[in-house]
Design a protein around this motif. Sequence first.
Motif, mmCIF file in Angstrom:
data_model
loop_
_atom_site.group_PDB
_atom_site.id
_atom_site.type_symbol
_atom_site.label_atom_id
_atom_site.label_comp_id
_atom_site.label_asym_id
_atom_site.label_seq_id
_atom_site.Cartn_x
_atom_site.Cartn_y
_atom_site.Cartn_z
ATOM 1 N N ASN B 98 1.153 -1.284 -0.197
ATOM 2 C CA ASN B 98 0.034 0.490 0.070
ATOM 3 C C ASN B 98 1.141 1.071 0.075
ATOM 4 O OD1 ASN B 98 -2.664 -1.579 0.008
ATOM 5 N ND2 ASN B 98 -2.687 -1.656 2.056
ATOM 6 N N THR B 99 1.578 1.684 1.036
ATOM 7 C CA THR B 99 2.979 1.898 0.416
ATOM 8 C C THR B 99 3.504 3.050 -0.908
ATOM 9 O OG1 THR B 99 3.411 1.834 2.965
ATOM 10 C CG2 THR B 99 4.666 3.517 2.398
ATOM 11 N N GLY B 100 4.024 1.755 -1.127
ATOM 12 C CA GLY B 100 4.803 1.730 -2.410
ATOM 13 C C GLY B 100 3.315 2.319 -3.500
ATOM 14 N N ILE B 101 2.634 1.647 -3.551
ATOM 15 C CA ILE B 101 1.106 2.381 -4.666
ATOM 16 C C ILE B 101 1.058 3.687 -3.861
ATOM 17 C CG2 ILE B 101 -1.297 2.006 -5.102
ATOM 18 C CD1 ILE B 101 -1.204 -1.001 -4.394
ATOM 19 N N PHE B 102 1.191 3.854 -2.559
ATOM 20 C CA PHE B 102 0.486 5.448 -2.564
ATOM 21 C C PHE B 102 1.904 6.477 -3.039
ATOM 22 C CE2 PHE B 102 1.201 8.876 0.991
ATOM 23 C CZ PHE B 102 -0.008 9.266 0.580
ATOM 24 N N VAL B 103 3.531 5.524 -2.923
ATOM 25 C CA VAL B 103 4.012 6.777 -3.573
ATOM 26 C C VAL B 103 4.625 6.923 -5.069
ATOM 27 C CG1 VAL B 103 6.869 6.762 -2.889
ATOM 28 C CG2 VAL B 103 5.632 6.623 -1.085
ATOM 29 N N VAL B 104 4.378 5.628 -5.220
ATOM 30 C CA VAL B 104 4.057 5.845 -6.810
ATOM 31 C C VAL B 104 2.831 6.204 -7.746
ATOM 32 C CG1 VAL B 104 4.581 4.301 -8.682
ATOM 33 C CG2 VAL B 104 6.084 3.300 -6.571
ATOM 34 N N VAL B 105 2.061 6.489 -7.090
ATOM 35 C CA VAL B 105 0.998 7.299 -7.554
ATOM 36 C C VAL B 105 0.688 8.674 -7.041
ATOM 37 C CG1 VAL B 105 -1.801 7.364 -8.099
ATOM 38 C CG2 VAL B 105 -0.301 5.056 -8.004
ATOM 39 N N GLY B 106 1.183 8.605 -5.872
ATOM 40 C CA GLY B 106 0.608 10.158 -5.169
ATOM 41 C C GLY B 106 2.042 10.649 -5.292
ATOM 42 N N MET B 107 2.827 11.081 -5.699
ATOM 43 C CA MET B 107 4.173 11.874 -5.580
ATOM 44 C C MET B 107 4.139 12.081 -6.995
ATOM 45 S SD MET B 107 7.542 12.249 -6.858
ATOM 46 C CE MET B 107 8.058 10.006 -6.855
ATOM 47 N N PRO B 108 3.807 11.017 -8.361
ATOM 48 C CA PRO B 108 4.038 11.723 -9.275
ATOM 49 C C PRO B 108 2.811 13.161 -9.615
ATOM 50 C CG PRO B 108 4.295 9.608 -10.309
ATOM 51 C CD PRO B 108 3.713 10.023 -7.823
ATOM 52 N N THR B 110 1.129 14.085 -7.278
ATOM 53 C CA THR B 110 1.086 16.169 -6.082
ATOM 54 C C THR B 110 2.368 17.364 -7.504
ATOM 55 O OG1 THR B 110 0.895 14.486 -4.272
ATOM 56 C CG2 THR B 110 2.208 16.673 -3.814
ATOM 57 N N ILE B 111 3.516 16.138 -7.741
ATOM 58 C CA ILE B 111 4.505 17.374 -8.648
ATOM 59 C C ILE B 111 3.995 18.150 -9.665
ATOM 60 C CG2 ILE B 111 6.734 17.012 -9.665
ATOM 61 C CD1 ILE B 111 8.007 15.256 -7.422
ATOM 62 N N ILE B 188 -5.220 8.766 -1.754
ATOM 63 C CA ILE B 188 -4.158 9.135 -2.625
ATOM 64 C C ILE B 188 -5.021 10.760 -3.093
ATOM 65 C CG2 ILE B 188 -3.110 9.586 -4.475
ATOM 66 C CD1 ILE B 188 -2.866 5.862 -4.128
ATOM 67 N N ALA B 189 -6.107 10.950 -3.380
ATOM 68 C CA ALA B 189 -6.632 11.867 -3.604
ATOM 69 C C ALA B 189 -6.023 13.266 -3.220
ATOM 70 C CB ALA B 189 -8.011 12.188 -4.286
ATOM 71 N N MET B 190 -6.588 12.338 -1.342
ATOM 72 C CA MET B 190 -6.768 13.796 -0.677
ATOM 73 C C MET B 190 -5.525 14.057 0.254
ATOM 74 S SD MET B 190 -7.669 12.871 3.375
ATOM 75 C CE MET B 190 -6.485 14.113 4.016
ATOM 76 N N VAL B 191 -4.206 13.065 -0.255
ATOM 77 C CA VAL B 191 -3.572 13.491 0.318
ATOM 78 C C VAL B 191 -2.736 14.804 -0.530
ATOM 79 C CG1 VAL B 191 -0.791 12.974 0.728
ATOM 80 C CG2 VAL B 191 -2.140 11.713 1.570
ATOM 81 N N VAL B 192 -3.435 14.567 -2.189
ATOM 82 C CA VAL B 192 -2.668 14.937 -2.933
ATOM 83 C C VAL B 192 -3.115 16.573 -2.884
ATOM 84 C CG1 VAL B 192 -2.186 15.448 -5.622
ATOM 85 C CG2 VAL B 192 -1.909 13.686 -4.795
ATOM 86 N N TRP B 193 -4.322 16.487 -2.492
ATOM 87 C CA TRP B 193 -4.511 18.522 -2.527
ATOM 88 C C TRP B 193 -4.063 18.834 -1.311
ATOM 89 C CZ3 TRP B 193 -7.432 19.063 2.631
ATOM 90 C CH2 TRP B 193 -7.968 20.109 2.414
ATOM 91 N N ARG B 194 -3.795 17.994 -0.276
ATOM 92 C CA ARG B 194 -3.555 18.257 1.179
ATOM 93 C C ARG B 194 -1.679 18.814 0.933
ATOM 94 N NH1 ARG B 194 -2.451 18.591 6.699
ATOM 95 N NH2 ARG B 194 -0.544 17.070 7.220
ATOM 96 N N ASN B 195 -0.825 18.088 0.079
ATOM 97 C CA ASN B 195 0.039 18.685 -0.318
ATOM 98 C C ASN B 195 1.264 19.425 -1.320
ATOM 99 O OD1 ASN B 195 1.414 17.335 1.998
ATOM 100 N ND2 ASN B 195 0.678 16.079 1.195
#
Lengths: 274, 316
Positions: B98-108, B110-111, B188-195
């Motif tokens: 889950n953490t991996g998915i979160f990073v691989v999807v969420g990080m790009p 967000t950037i 993930i959507a919420m974290v992108v929104w937040r960061n």
Amino acid sequence: MFNAPRPRWWLYLLLTVLLLIVITPFIWMVLGSFKSQTELLRTPPTWLPEAWTLDNYQRLFDRLAFSRYFANSTIVAVAVTLGNLLFSSMLGYALAHLKYPGRNVIFGAVMGTLMVPGLVLFIPQFVLIVNIGLANTLPALVLPFLVQPFGVFLMRQFFLGLPAELKEAGRIDGVGEVGIFFRIYLPLAIPAFATLGILTFLGSWNNFLWPLVVATTEQSYTLPVALALVSTGQNQTDYGLLMAGATIVVTPVLLVFLFFQRFFVEGVATTGIK
Amino acid sequence: MSGAAPPAQATAATSPTSPTPRRPRRGAAEARAGLLLSVPFVVFFSVFTAWPIIQSMFMSFTDTRSRDLRTPFAVNFIGLENYARALSDPVYLKSALNTGIFVVVGMPLTIAAALAAAVALDKGVTRLRSVYRVGFYTPVVTSIVAVAVVWRFLLQPDSGLVNTVLGWFGIDGPNWLGDPRTALGSLIAMVVWRNFGTGMVIFLAGLQSVPWQLHEAAALDGANAWQRFWNVTIPTLRPTLLFVLVTTTIGYLQFFEEPFVMTRGGPLNSTISASMYTYQQFGFGNYGVASAMAYLTFVVVALVTLAQFRATRERD
């Protein structure tokens, strides 16, 4: 001119839609805190409250000692901020402008911990706080955060930008070495203090996991802990109560932010560029 | 180091008192001051940061449990057993995935959002710039607990705002946080929104150093906006990009508060993260295992950081 291309209407549209997405949850939160429970659960939802009510805030303050948590959050955040400003600027100055044995070791050790995950520190810190009998006290919420590597990084960077000649001038005037820091360099560091102070204050105010674990008596709750406990307990579907609680947690921070937003933006930008 | 800069005496022609004879004493005074100014930080740092790092590494090789709280050294050394236990625990592996998915999807995501907002604000618009900037940064400074409470309300299946808006377009929105298929995506959507506001502010600063004459030259050579963005803006932004990439990844690898407050890791462990499971082990009193898991995260953080620095350097 190329430097100032004509603003395009579709960019404004795009940015405005994005802005709406970003701030709608906050508007929804504030409006929701003034709605009755039946109105909150209606389908489709209403935008403005049909009948404005303060009932949610009333219940919040009746059931919970929110003023107490507010005071706790404030005391802890102020103490953490003052500690960070003083200790980080002292070390930051020493690292930037003074030669002394151990300087490189200290610098390396402090910077080396910048990316250590919080959970690595968590258990030993918890064991330590329990063993020295500080569990459920406000000092337990302050002590582990009194010094943070980020502050040293920021202050050292700032002091490196101040000329070493100031130090020479102070020496010629007969000011002692420690006095040179407190009387010459420290007053010049006010802009950096604003940035570090605001970032530290907010970090402390919003800090959640540590107070949740260490402050387990009602006397020592901070605002986020109290809100989290309300939102997971028997009130977890009492959305009016939760929106009122969230509004109270968020509002002071938003005011601080709106008032000082220039410093945030500058501070975050500085750390990213250097 | 500017501390080594020689005193510039060129202007002080009237006071030619050479500092040379007093050098040793001044050096000693300087060293004393340096130590004095360092002591408070170093004391707190040693007690609350340096020592805990060593102690949790020690714990990760022992069978420490919560009952050993008062005697943290009267425990058995069990080598790598905690690490083996963690890596063979299906829930831990699920949380790592889950953490991996979160990073691989969420990080790009967000950037991309941060960069798009920054570029649009930097050159595209002139009015309301600070309104947009402050607005985009607002979620960054607000308490995660408050944000989570509000989002749970927004994501409610029946009367939530999100599903209501989707309903206008004829879409029947799912039970976002209650369905294992959509729960992680919602977070993930919420974290992108937040960061994304943090990255945006850093990119905005980085964009100040983009050479616009080069843009102009490229435009004269017939490069369109997209080509100029890729071939002029992005290369200049590289150090900034790297910084945002590394800090976002480090932060997301420790993804904790969102699932902790929003979903408790559920439904069916579909949102449990490595940090959250580590924290649960701590809650169960398994300090040794929890320390091993925390160190596993630490190792991944260090490796990913190194890899990102390497990858970006080689391309230069």
